[in-house]
Scaffold this active site. Structure first.
Site, mmCIF file in Angstrom:
data_model
loop_
_atom_site.group_PDB
_atom_site.id
_atom_site.type_symbol
_atom_site.label_atom_id
_atom_site.label_comp_id
_atom_site.label_asym_id
_atom_site.label_seq_id
_atom_site.Cartn_x
_atom_site.Cartn_y
_atom_site.Cartn_z
ATOM 1 N N ARG A 1 36.769 2.287 61.139
ATOM 2 C CA ARG A 1 37.651 2.947 60.177
ATOM 3 C C ARG A 1 37.536 2.341 58.787
ATOM 4 N NH1 ARG A 1 38.111 6.932 58.394
ATOM 5 N NH2 ARG A 1 38.039 7.668 60.558
ATOM 6 N N LYS B 1 42.338 5.180 35.403
ATOM 7 C CA LYS B 1 43.125 5.843 36.456
ATOM 8 C C LYS B 1 42.449 5.607 37.806
ATOM 9 C CE LYS B 1 44.905 9.389 33.332
ATOM 10 N NZ LYS B 1 44.935 10.832 32.973
ATOM 11 N N LYS C 1 46.963 3.698 21.356
ATOM 12 C CA LYS C 1 47.485 4.987 21.808
ATOM 13 C C LYS C 1 48.831 5.271 21.142
ATOM 14 C CE LYS C 1 45.031 5.518 26.135
ATOM 15 N NZ LYS C 1 45.128 6.154 27.471
ATOM 16 N N GLU D 1 43.435 6.726 19.769
ATOM 17 C CA GLU D 1 43.733 8.071 20.260
ATOM 18 C C GLU D 1 44.442 8.840 19.147
ATOM 19 O OE1 GLU D 1 45.799 9.125 24.320
ATOM 20 O OE2 GLU D 1 47.337 8.736 22.800
ATOM 21 N N ASP E 1 42.800 13.770 21.658
ATOM 22 C CA ASP E 1 43.604 14.004 22.864
ATOM 23 C C ASP E 1 44.214 15.399 22.832
ATOM 24 O OD1 ASP E 1 44.856 13.271 25.308
ATOM 25 O OD2 ASP E 1 46.711 12.900 24.220
#
Length: 282
Positions: A99, A135, A167, A197, A218
């Site tokens: 597994r 991410k 950002k 950004e 963005d």
């Protein structure tokens, strides 16, 4: 760049402990032990394979004298029914490692396969690169970014220490304009790549005037995206333009055709479906 052997060993040890591989009560109950057996791993669907060295380490960790033959290499295209690995080891090791091995192989191959779809979609635009993001699943970033590379994609920054990326929330917290933030970041970190950004065309111009190395657009409208790419390439040729936010496969060619240097796609790592494999003992 491949994963280091130490990275692989460490992560394999963690996952085998998590799965209780050395305390398999089912095998113990049935008195399954060190008798040798063979098994093979088979692709149940087509895609791009990734994680074979990790799978090998799983079984070597459980059976040091295992005999393992890898029949493909990471980054290869596999088709339904392809055998990708043959393993001879103790029956207990095969059953205890199955597994964990398939979890790694299916997950990483899923990311590599998803990445290859995006990369192939813009093959006619070689100046545009497909990039991943941060991410990623906690603890698996190095492995998932490796899978992106196996799929033909490129890696964005690995972590927060790699480069400056300003950002929206940074601007709010620092109470600075885009241009002011870029200038301040450059003064504090003159050797770092500075990326910012931007959410509209006026912020984009500020970023260029501030001296950003990479400007991220963005969720720009298509006409503004095209305008920004052309302006940057004509007037700031050393600056890279990155497109981010809601990037879909359907809209990918338009983004590349607009002249984007970098296209960042979070869904390659955060929502790629697993590629299915099966493990069969002889």
């Amino acid at each position: 760049m491949k994963l280091s052997k130490e990275e692989i060993r460490k992560k394999v040890r963690e996952t085998l402990i998590e799965d209780g591989a050395d305390m398999d009560i089912t095998s113990s109950s049935l008195e399954i032990g060190d008798d040798r057996a063979r098994a093979y791993i088979l692709a149940k669907e087509s895609g791009v394979i990734c994680g074979l060295e990790i799978v090998k380490e799983v079984f070597y960790s459980l059976c040091s004298d295992a005999d393992i033959k890898i029949l493909k290499k990471d980054g290869d295209k596999v088709f339904t029914g392809d055998k990708v690995m043959l393993i001879e080891a103790s029956q207990k090791a095969l059953l205890s490692g199955e597994r964990t091995a398939l979890n790694f192989l299916s997950h990483l191959s899923g990311i590599a396969s998803k990445t290859r779809i995006f990369v192939d979609k813009i093959a006619q635009y070689p100046k545009s690169g497909i990039y991943d993001t941060r991410k990623t699943l906690p603890g698996l970033r190095a492995f998932e970014k490796y899978a992106v590379r196996c799929g033909g994609g490129k890696n964005h920054r690995f972590n927060l220490a790699d480069q400056v990326l300003i950002k929206e929330n940074h601007l709010k917290a620092a109470n600075l304009s885009v241009k002011e933030a870029v200038l301040k970041a450059r003064k504090k970190n003159p050797a770092s790549i500075i990326e910012v950004e931007t959410e509209n065309y006026s912020e984009f111009i500020e970023a260029l005037e501030g001296g950003a190395d990479i400007v991220m657009l963005d969720n720009f409208k298509e006409e503004d995206m095209v305008k920004a790419c052309h302006f940057a390439h004509d007037n700031y040729p050393s600056v890279k333009v990155e497109i981010s936010g809601g990037v879909s496969l359907d809209g990918l060619e338009k983004i590349a055709a607009a002249g984007a240097d970098r296209i960042s796609v979070g869904r390659m790592t955060n929502s790629a479906p697993a590629l299915d494999f099966t493990f069969l003992m002889k």
